[in-house]
Design an enzyme around this catalytic site. Structure first.
Site, PDB file in Angstrom:
ATOM      1  N   CYS A  89      72.639  29.474   6.901  1.00 19.67           N
ATOM      2  CA  CYS A  89      72.087  28.155   6.552  1.00 19.67           C
ATOM      3  C   CYS A  89      72.513  27.758   5.146  1.00 19.67           C
ATOM      4  O   CYS A  89      71.729  27.189   4.382  1.00 19.67           O
ATOM      5  CB  CYS A  89      70.573  28.147   6.696  1.00 19.67           C
ATOM      6  SG  CYS A  89      69.714  29.546   5.963  1.00 19.67           S
ATOM      7  N   GLY A  90      73.755  28.091   4.796  1.00 21.27           N
ATOM      8  CA  GLY A  90      74.294  27.686   3.505  1.00 21.27           C
ATOM      9  C   GLY A  90      73.581  28.346   2.341  1.00 21.27           C
ATOM     10  O   GLY A  90      73.252  29.536   2.374  1.00 21.27           O
TER      11      GLY A  90
END
Length: 286
Positions: A89-90
């Site tokens: 998720c970055g």
């Protein structure tokens, strides 16, 4: 230049990765809609309840607001770090971890413990910080009742004097592409300035202000924690959807480049074969 078989294998691998990231993007998009609706509906209620209690607490004298409004000398701090249980998720989790470490440096010289909500934060922060508790299982069944249990645990630690200040660090959901890192004072309940109270207007309270405050403060704190977890949950799906979208685009671009490389290598191989045939024919004529 790599041989044709190696390039074909890479094209197959990248295509498989692209299918996975595309599927994860769609799953996150579906979950995001539900999580976004939940936090959008809850946020106005939670903010208004907090505002009301801050107004009330600011007009009360002394310790009338109960144990949760007592301002003590800050010697022991608890930071509630809300991350996710999964990655991909970055910078969603790394941003929270950086902020927690920054807050710990701000309180240098004091005892700073971390209350982890989310496996990713717990796994990393336990290497450098003292973990007071880890409640990652709440994301398996996210509900107000489960969040209330965690809030009661934190509130009990504050009342018992284990900590003099409690802060929440989490990602606030803005939209699918944007998450805002928030640091909120959870305990003690911070009253607003008297000027703001005067400007907010006069109210008639029944029963008394003191009774209302003592009844609503625990509920407000539970709601505040639940809102923070809900915000983080929605922000997580937004961050993952965005990350998987970018990963899918990158995989598509890489696959196209590999296909171009493959076609060039194939053409070069065919050209070499033609030249060998022509060369052989010329040799036979000679």
């Amino acid at each position: 230049m790599a041989n044709l078989k190696e390039i074909r294998n890479r094209i197959t691998s990248v295509s498989s990765t692209m299918q996975i990231t595309s599927a994860m993007k769609m799953v996150s998009a579906a979950k995001l809609k539900k999580a976004q609706d939940a936090i959008t509906a809850m946020r106005p209620y939670a903010e208004k309840l907090t505002e009301l209690l801050q107004n009330l607490s600011a007009t009360l004298d002394g310790d009338t607001g109960g144990e949760f409004t007592k301002q003590r000398e800050i010697k022991k701090v608890l930071i509630v770090a809300i991350t996710s249980n999964r990655g991909l998720c970055g910078a969603f989790n790394s941003n929270i971890i950086k902020e927690v470490k920054s807050r710990a440096e701000f309180y240098a010289g004091k005892q700073v413990d971390v209350f982890a909500i989310g496996k990713k934060g717990n796994d990393i922060l336990k290497k450098t910080n003292t973990i007071a508790d880890n409640q990652s299982a709440i994301f398996d069944q996210l509900s107000f009742d489960n969040a209330a249990v965690i809030a009661e645990n934190i509130m009990a630690k504050f009342v018992a004097g284990e900590y003099d200040r409690v802060e929440l660090v989490y990602n606030q959901f803005k939209n699918a592409a944007t998450q805002i890192i928030k640091t909120e004072q959870f305990l003690p309940l911070a009253p607003i300035e008297s000027e703001q109270v005067a400007a907010s207007g006069d109210y008639i309270f029944e029963p008394s202000k003191e009774e209302i405050v003592l009844t609503l403060i625990p509920k407000s704190l539970k709601t505040q924690l639940y809102k923070a977890i809900r915000d983080s949950f929605a922000a997580e799906h937004g961050a993952r959807m965005t990350a998987m979208h970018k990963a899918t685009d990158n995989a598509t671009e890489l696959r196209d480049q590999l296909k171009l490389t493959y076609n060039k290598a194939r053409q070069a191989a065919i050209t070499n074969e033609i030249l060998e045939i022509v060369g052989g024919a010329e040799a036979l004529k000679g």
